[in-house]
Scaffold this active site. Structure first.
Site, short mmCIF file in Angstrom:
data_model
loop_
_atom_site.label_atom_id
_atom_site.label_comp_id
_atom_site.label_asym_id
_atom_site.label_seq_id
_atom_site.Cartn_x
_atom_site.Cartn_y
_atom_site.Cartn_z
N GLY A 73 0.78 -1.23 0.00
CA GLY A 73 0.00 0.00 0.00
C GLY A 73 0.81 1.27 0.00
N HIS A 103 16.28 11.05 -7.91
CA HIS A 103 17.12 12.19 -7.52
C HIS A 103 16.31 13.45 -7.23
CE1 HIS A 103 21.10 10.28 -8.32
NE2 HIS A 103 20.27 9.44 -8.90
N ASP A 222 28.94 6.46 -8.41
CA ASP A 222 27.79 5.62 -8.76
C ASP A 222 28.13 4.12 -8.82
OD1 ASP A 222 25.52 4.58 -9.99
OD2 ASP A 222 25.75 5.72 -11.86
N HIS A 391 18.66 -1.36 -25.49
CA HIS A 391 18.71 -0.46 -24.33
C HIS A 391 20.16 -0.24 -23.93
CE1 HIS A 391 17.62 1.57 -20.68
NE2 HIS A 391 18.31 0.72 -19.95
N GLY A 394 22.25 3.75 -18.10
CA GLY A 394 22.74 5.10 -17.87
C GLY A 394 23.90 5.14 -16.90
N HIS A 395 24.40 3.95 -16.52
CA HIS A 395 25.38 3.91 -15.43
C HIS A 395 26.72 3.33 -15.86
CE1 HIS A 395 22.16 4.89 -12.59
NE2 HIS A 395 21.41 4.12 -13.37
N HIS A 417 25.08 5.18 -4.33
CA HIS A 417 24.02 4.69 -5.23
C HIS A 417 24.08 3.19 -5.45
CE1 HIS A 417 23.62 8.83 -5.71
NE2 HIS A 417 23.86 9.01 -6.98
N ASP A 471 1.91 7.43 1.76
CA ASP A 471 0.76 6.62 1.37
C ASP A 471 -0.42 7.56 1.19
OD1 ASP A 471 -1.28 4.83 1.02
OD2 ASP A 471 -1.09 3.85 2.96
#
Lengths: 583, 583
Positions: A73, A103, A222, A391, A394-395, A417, A471
């Site tokens: 929930g 971020h 990262d 794909h 991005g890292h 990260h 929530d």
């Protein structure tokens, strides 16, 4: 952020952080520098790091994360700023490295309580932050200061902030160099090196190398892909693979990707132009982001290339590309609705080529698999990153991280990260390039790294980083008790027993009512319910009404005895809620 | 199953299935043959396939599967045999290809209702089935007929069953050749080709090739790894990698794997002998399986090599291997308990080498990741199949599947064991080796493939394969309604409103009681609860008591109005349970 000719620095004063970029060891008179993460070190998401030196506090990024297992929930989780309580006036600014939710997602719900500090960020990120802030119906205007590569911005007495351009899979990403009294700390944010990026300049290697040349105190980098060998692939490479799919496809092309992956959206639009297809954008967040980026000049879209919903059925299949959200199998997202035949206009048909142009976020594996099954069952052909280069992450991967280390030559290294396993993998890379292990800090959320004249160390000090769960409208009002109840309710349901008792005599009036939900289907289990009712009657009749605290006592007895009874009968443990009404 | 000298066939009669092994096209007078899966075609697990020819029914495997998302509280799901209702006396036997739960797990709960047909299986599998049957407290003795490579067993008038040995990651796995009136159908079960297996003979290529030489009507083959290129690695290769870990480890070695992966357990025990370590086995199912396999001669364990719990702390670290369950992050499994410091004797310490000698079952990714994080945080080094060859899958990869096709040269091909996406990937492999697409049947659960003199076809006929969910002692008593309630309860909890009304006057007595669980923490939200109580009072006071069906009406009104009120206040939708007591 596109690299630009370096403008004059905007440094207003000469803070203590300024002179010492070379990391010299000459004694500096300044307070200790404390660095700690309020999120992002034990999870993916909720990225947020605090730098505190005397009366100067800098925050980098305020992200959110999606709930983990065992949090039914919950919408999402934001950083806990209780460590800054009472020190809001010391916050010199919030630096936001790029416009992804992990971020920026926590900003609308926290920036007010932080006293609306200035947000330092690049134009596209600023646009996304403003948009999201509006969606929350926040009346107060955000203070945003735009930054670009080459600027140097004094933040309080002790910090100078200098952004440096890196690549990621959204434009305008930067890393933050913080010049502190003890030397320069580089915070990469999410980054990769892309030598052939799309809608973006390559990461500014020269700028990064210059930090190395001048001396870097610490690199915070990262860890997301620190377990992946090799180099991250370039966004251009995805374009080349997509081009092959466009060239071969005879029917419609449907591409699902992240709504924030605007460089990908650009490539698809460009390919559509090349192959004479029109692009139909499905998904509100995708539409919003593309509109925003386009209006800000971050995307190039030829007039007439974007189709409207109602056009989709008029165009022949080989003239259409559908660009949509939902590649993670999110409920109600466009691709999910299309697959489940809930979209008014688009229905899957044999001949459709469907591309999942995204990785699968951990935790979504089964949902994504079931979405692919649904699509394939309807005759579509599915391409995904496991069988084609559709794909690009991005890292930084392992070799990219080593390149960053070699360029910057930091004295200390701190993986950020990623969960612990990835942080450790990142730390091992630092060891591989020759950093002494004692100079590599694998910290937990909230664990303080201290810098002073003697160097740096990972301390035992920990600030509070308890989850703040959101929530609905509630921020932080769902406690562990509530979560525990939800989990129990999900497991075996609830069994409510209502008994009315005459106050004077303590006698049961009529028969107890029983209501259950999520336990057994009552209509088909009448016998069990009748037995349970008889059992409750017996408990109530047998119990001595003269006992003190009768009501509390009888409630506990009903709860325990009925729990045992139902467990023996079913091997399930529904939550038992006894309600005794005295009249 | 170890290959043996072929014994005389045990065929008692000469059924129609016998003469036509060569798949000739001469006309056969026999009923149509129907083949359908009761599970395993839209999921991983619940493997079960039915062959029906006139009055002869054969079942291959009765597995279970673990619940999918959206099935909270469910223990597992078993095949639905409603299609065989009333035809139990036609069941000529249940062939069980190997002893994994996705092939045997449904037996204890279904074999009785099928009339206790004879189970045809290999010795180790028989041992595992008997053990599990006992655990369920089933009094009636199973009828088990042991089979081995080379046997031919008549099953009714129309079938002859001939097992052929394949590799998998448990000993005694076989594929089933069913000689039918229309030709031979090969059912691979879970299989791989392992040229250097452990505690097992290599798959019997000669036997398999002979089917091809004589003619194969159809091949039904395992799709689990149909998307993975290349060949599956050999169990021996895992041993070699493990050997390197053993050679390098200075501290304890802790290895988590599947409790049924006995070939892996064997290798670890052998390595322990080689490196002078003792083996501590943690986890009841692991212990049970090893005891069983050892007592049946399927494992070689030197005396004294297995340590007891209390010995573990007396032995020095470099003398211990801990072999345990829980590599999937299962709650309460050994490795999980050790990681969470819940084991009495074993606690993680720096220097421990921990090997996850297993793949991650889809859906467990986050749990396994968090387990690894916990271990790494305590200073252990973790090895897993993504960075080392510490696990060999049990399933044929793309080149293995092609080898099976080339050896058997079937006329028809039917991918089994896998969700739709994998079945399609497997079908594409068949096309790659030159099979016409119309001879490749990608079916759904329950969809009937029909064989007769004219050949074979995928029909539109579908038998019922609805999930039979097992929850505690309940089999099939959890309906969609109950699941929907559980999901709703998990999301936003429950809000119970109890109002007592005087029957004569329709007047509210006292104040309504409110109990909520899993919604908001009541103690910290007194204001909201008070407002809600006032709102309920108002609804009850304002409503006209003279209206017909007053109670039903007032309950609906309370449910709707309070639902709206709470949603506006919190943006949550707890389940509302109005209880009106009339006294």
């Amino acid at each position: 952020m596109p690299t630009q000719a370096r403008p004059a620095t905007v440094t207003a004063q000469r803070p203590t952080g300024q002179p010492n970029v070379a990391g010299q060891t000459n004694k500096i008179i300044a307070p200790k520098l404390k660095v700690y993460a309020l999120g992002g070190l034990e999870e993916i998401g909720r990225n947020c790091t605090v730098f505190e030196c005397g009366a100067d506090i800098i925050i980098i990024d305020i992200g959110f994360m999606f709930p983990e297992e065992g949090m039914p929930g919950i919408d999402y989780i934001i950083p806990n700023f209780s460590s800054l309580k009472g020190k809001e006036q010391n916050i010199r600014g919030v630096i936001v490295t790029h416009g992804h939710m992990d971020h920026i997602g926590g900003i609308p719900l926290t920036i007010g309580s932080l006293g609306f500090p200035v947000i330092y960020t690049a134009p596209l990120t600023a646009g996304i932050i403003r948009k999201r802030h509006e969606e929350f119906g926040n009346p107060k205007q955000l203070k945003i200061q735009l930054v670009k590569d080459g600027m140097k911005i004094a933040m309080g007495r002790h910090f100078v902030f200098e952004p440096f351009h890196v690549n990621h899979n959204i434009s305008d990403a930067f890393g933050a160099a913080l010049h502190t009294p003890y030397g320069t700390i580089l915070y990469t944010g999410d980054f990769k090196f892309d030598f052939t990026p799309v809608n973006d300049e390559p990461a500014d290697l020269t700028h990064i190398a210059m930090f190395g040349a001048r001396g870097v105190l610490a690199l915070m980098a990262d860890s997301t892909n620190a377990e992946s060998p090799g180099h991250q692939i370039s966004e251009k490479q995805v374009g080349a693979e997509m081009d092959r799919i466009f060239a071969a496809a005879k029917g419609r092309i449907i591409i699902g990707t992240f709504s924030s992956l605007l460089t990908r959206a650009q490539q698809i639009i460009t390919l559509a132009e090349k192959y004479g297809r029109k692009v139909l954008i499905k998904g509100r967040s995708m539409q919003t982001n593309i509109d925003l980026a386009h209006s800000m000049g971050y995307m190039k879209i030829k007039p007439g290339i974007i189709a409207e919903d109602h056009e989709a059925n008029r165009l022949s299949d080989e003239k259409v590309v559908i660009l949509c959200t939902g590649a993670q199998g999110e409920k109600n997202a466009a691709l999910m609705r299309i697959a489940n035949n809930e979209d008014r206009f688009i229905h899957i048909q044999p001949g459709d080529s469907i591309v999942f142009s995204s990785s699968v976020i951990p935790g979504n594996e089964r949902t994504v698999q079931s979405l692919k099954d649904t699509l394939v069952r309807q005759g579509a052909t599915v391409f995904h990153y496991q069988n084609l280069d559709v794909h690009a992450g991005g890292h930084a991967k392992q070799e990219d991280l080593k390149l960053m280390m070699r360029l910057t030559k930091p004295r200390y290294y701190m993986p950020i990260h990623g969960n612990r396993f990835l942080l450790e993998a990142n730390a091992r890379l630092a060891e591989e390039v020759g950093m002494p292990r004692e100079n590599v800090f694998v910290a937990e959320n909230g664990q303080v790294v201290e810098y002073d004249n003697k160097g740096a160390r990972l301390t035992e000090e920990k600030v509070n980083t308890d989850h703040i769960m959101v929530d609905g409208l509630g921020v932080g009002d769902v406690s562990q008790v509530v979560l525990r109840d939800r989990i129990a309710l999900a497991e075996d349901g609830i069994f409510v027993i209502i008994a009315t008792i005459e106050q004077k005599t303590g006698k049961l009036i009529g028969s107890p009512d029983i209501i259950s939900r999520g336990f057994v289907y009552m209509r088909e289990n009448k016998e069990l319910i009748e037995k349970a009712r008889a059992k409750v009657k017996k408990i109530l009749t047998d119990t001595d009404k003269r006992s003190p605290a009768f009501e509390e006592h009888i409630r506990n007895k009903v709860r325990n005895d009925m729990g045992q009874f139902l467990f023996t009968a079913t091997k399930r443990r529904p939550m038992i809620l006894p309600v005794i009404i005295e009249v």
